[in-house]
Design a protein around this motif. Structure first.
Motif, mmCIF file in Angstrom:
data_model
loop_
_atom_site.group_PDB
_atom_site.id
_atom_site.type_symbol
_atom_site.label_atom_id
_atom_site.label_comp_id
_atom_site.label_asym_id
_atom_site.label_seq_id
_atom_site.Cartn_x
_atom_site.Cartn_y
_atom_site.Cartn_z
ATOM 1 N N ASP A 275 -44.125 39.868 8.820
ATOM 2 C CA ASP A 275 -43.737 39.660 10.215
ATOM 3 C C ASP A 275 -42.607 40.603 10.590
ATOM 4 O O ASP A 275 -42.049 41.307 9.757
ATOM 5 C CB ASP A 275 -43.342 38.195 10.484
ATOM 6 N N GLN A 276 -42.286 40.607 11.864
ATOM 7 C CA GLN A 276 -41.321 41.551 12.417
ATOM 8 C C GLN A 276 -39.929 41.385 11.821
ATOM 9 O O GLN A 276 -39.241 42.374 11.545
ATOM 10 C CB GLN A 276 -41.258 41.366 13.942
ATOM 11 N N VAL A 278 -39.030 40.336 8.873
ATOM 12 C CA VAL A 278 -39.019 40.906 7.524
ATOM 13 C C VAL A 278 -38.990 42.427 7.610
ATOM 14 O O VAL A 278 -38.221 43.094 6.916
ATOM 15 C CB VAL A 278 -40.251 40.437 6.722
ATOM 16 N N ALA A 279 -39.827 42.984 8.483
ATOM 17 C CA ALA A 279 -39.906 44.435 8.634
ATOM 18 C C ALA A 279 -38.575 45.035 9.077
ATOM 19 O O ALA A 279 -38.151 46.078 8.577
ATOM 20 C CB ALA A 279 -41.008 44.788 9.627
ATOM 21 N N LEU A 280 -37.901 44.374 10.006
ATOM 22 C CA LEU A 280 -36.633 44.906 10.507
ATOM 23 C C LEU A 280 -35.545 44.864 9.433
ATOM 24 O O LEU A 280 -34.687 45.752 9.376
ATOM 25 C CB LEU A 280 -36.202 44.128 11.751
ATOM 26 N N ARG A 281 -35.569 43.844 8.582
ATOM 27 C CA ARG A 281 -34.607 43.815 7.474
ATOM 28 C C ARG A 281 -34.898 44.951 6.498
ATOM 29 O O ARG A 281 -33.970 45.571 5.953
ATOM 30 C CB ARG A 281 -34.674 42.469 6.749
ATOM 31 N N LEU A 282 -36.166 45.238 6.277
ATOM 32 C CA LEU A 282 -36.530 46.343 5.388
ATOM 33 C C LEU A 282 -36.087 47.681 5.959
ATOM 34 O O LEU A 282 -35.739 48.598 5.211
ATOM 35 C CB LEU A 282 -38.037 46.332 5.147
ATOM 36 N N ASP A 304 -45.827 53.895 2.597
ATOM 37 C CA ASP A 304 -46.147 54.153 3.997
ATOM 38 C C ASP A 304 -47.100 53.109 4.578
ATOM 39 O O ASP A 304 -47.563 53.240 5.709
ATOM 40 C CB ASP A 304 -46.716 55.559 4.192
ATOM 41 N N ALA A 305 -47.364 52.046 3.790
ATOM 42 C CA ALA A 305 -48.206 50.955 4.282
ATOM 43 C C ALA A 305 -47.406 49.681 4.547
ATOM 44 O O ALA A 305 -47.966 48.656 4.926
ATOM 45 C CB ALA A 305 -49.324 50.657 3.281
ATOM 46 N N ILE A 306 -46.080 49.739 4.357
ATOM 47 C CA ILE A 306 -45.253 48.540 4.550
ATOM 48 C C ILE A 306 -45.296 48.069 6.001
ATOM 49 O O ILE A 306 -45.354 46.871 6.280
ATOM 50 C CB ILE A 306 -43.792 48.818 4.116
ATOM 51 N N PHE A 307 -45.275 49.008 6.928
ATOM 52 C CA PHE A 307 -45.293 48.651 8.343
ATOM 53 C C PHE A 307 -46.721 48.783 8.864
ATOM 54 O O PHE A 307 -47.325 49.851 8.793
ATOM 55 C CB PHE A 307 -44.324 49.531 9.121
ATOM 56 N N THR A 308 -47.267 47.704 9.377
ATOM 57 C CA THR A 308 -48.666 47.650 9.773
ATOM 58 C C THR A 308 -48.952 48.516 10.998
ATOM 59 O O THR A 308 -48.032 48.854 11.758
ATOM 60 C CB THR A 308 -49.072 46.205 10.099
ATOM 61 N N PRO A 309 -50.211 48.877 11.226
ATOM 62 C CA PRO A 309 -50.554 49.650 12.420
ATOM 63 C C PRO A 309 -50.121 48.950 13.703
ATOM 64 O O PRO A 309 -49.712 49.604 14.668
ATOM 65 C CB PRO A 309 -52.084 49.751 12.332
ATOM 66 N N TYR A 316 -40.862 48.835 18.307
ATOM 67 C CA TYR A 316 -39.970 49.323 17.256
ATOM 68 C C TYR A 316 -40.568 50.507 16.499
ATOM 69 O O TYR A 316 -40.161 50.805 15.375
ATOM 70 C CB TYR A 316 -39.650 48.193 16.275
ATOM 71 N N ARG A 317 -41.543 51.157 17.083
ATOM 72 C CA ARG A 317 -42.281 52.237 16.436
ATOM 73 C C ARG A 317 -41.353 53.289 15.808
ATOM 74 O O ARG A 317 -41.495 53.636 14.633
ATOM 75 C CB ARG A 317 -43.198 52.911 17.463
#
Length: 338
Positions: A275-276, A278-282, A304-309, A316-317
């Motif tokens: 989810d978003q 988690v992604a933003l913390r990463l 390069d697959a951690i952030f989904t399409p 936040y692209r």
């Protein structure tokens, strides 16, 4: 047993938050002279000249001031410079060069770090601690929600009025910040205020992190990952999900100390972020790892697959693309060093 990031719970005293706002170690020795402009990109040489002029302006502002009523000296309004450009064109190099060229006290941090410091200290305390600085350098200036927009706009306005000069880098022009994300009138109004603070300079060029570098390496097996981690004293080996959970328990202002002193990071079971949040913390973790030049090696999915399409197509692209670029650079560094 392997060392793990999840076993580290660093604490950063509030009074040290501003003091630790300095450029990453990789930029300790940079200068305007060490920035080598690409002859094919004339905007780079122009940016170096503008940055040098800005640094001289900062020095003049701090040594000058103006006389008010009854001859009392009041600080001049701070200057503003905005370096806009894509990933890896040397904007942070120029930002750090400005930092090194002006008198102390001074502060340097990413936009995210700045919002975290303000959140930890409180707005008034943050203004108080930064108001005697010659310059505030903000790397990767970005606005992710209306609240941050108004907070930063107010902070910069307060500091500029007190004579603090402000220089920022970003991948988006001030008038385009937040474009396509929010339509609230007050948000758009705040963006216009921010745009008026800065003189905008464009820095063009290809991402130097991708020049003459091979594609991202394929993930290795969990067994090989453990062997490599074991071969590097002090390296950490973490389960990806466990680390993501641990990051949620730490204020992002502590991520810098979380990875301090670690020679290499190994992650097992990497997969696309769920989810978003988690992604933003990463993203913040990726920034801190990159600042410290800590190699990253993984098992599971490619970095390069951690952030989904879907995430890469959202608001936040640019943040996710920057994090991916940095993680790939760190993974290549590990391959080159092994």
């Amino acid at each position: 047993m392997h060392a793990r990031l999840v076993d580290r719970s660093p604490v950063v005293p509030a009074d040290q938050l501003v003091a630790q706002m300095v450029p990453p170690a990789m930029f300790d020795e940079v200068s305007f002279a060490s920035y080598i402009p690409d002859p094919a990109e004339p905007s780079q040489a122009a940016a170096v000249q503008k940055a040098e002029e800005f640094a001289k302006k900062v020095v003049k502002i701090r040594s000058g001031g103006r006389r008010g009523l009854f001859g009392k000296k009041t600080p001049a309004t701070g200057a503003g410079l905005y370096l806009d450009g894509g990933f890896g064109v040397g904007k942070t190099h120029l930002l750090a060069s400005i930092f090194h060229s002006v008198p102390s006290p001074k502060a340097f941090g990413t936009f995210v770090e700045l919002t975290h410091v303000v959140g930890a200290l409180g707005f008034n305390k943050a203004v108080e601690q930064l108001s005697d600085h010659s310059v505030l350098c903000i790397d990767e200036f970005e606005l992710d929600d209306p609240g941050d927009t108004m907070l930063v706009s107010r902070l910069l306005s307060e500091l500029s009025a007190r004579g603090v000069s402000i220089v920022a880098t970003s991948n988006t022009l001030p008038g385009q910040l937040g474009e396509g994300r929010f339509a609230a009138q007050d948000f758009l109004r705040e963006i216009k205020k921010l745009g008026s603070i800065f003189e905008t300079i464009r820095v063009d060029g290809p991402d130097y992190r991708h020049r003459d570098l091979p594609p991202a390496p394929d993930p290795i097996s969990s067994e090989e990952l453990a062997e490599r981690a074991e071969s590097i004293p002090g390296a950490t080996l973490d389960d990806f999900d466990a680390l993501c959970k641990h990051l949620s328990t730490l204020h992002p202002s502590r991520y810098n100390k979380l990875v301090a002193g670690i020679p290499a990071v190994f992650l097992d079971g990497v997969h696309p972020a769920e989810d978003q949040s988690v992604a933003l913390r990463l993203v913040v973790l990726a920034d801190r790892l990159y600042d410290a030049s800590i190699p990253v090696t993984v098992a599971g999915a490619k970095l390069d697959a951690i952030f989904t399409p879907e995430m890469l197509a959202g608001g936040y692209r640019k943040k996710y693309l920057r994090a991916t670029s940095r993680l790939l650079a760190l993974s290549r560094f590990e391959v080159a060093a092994s």
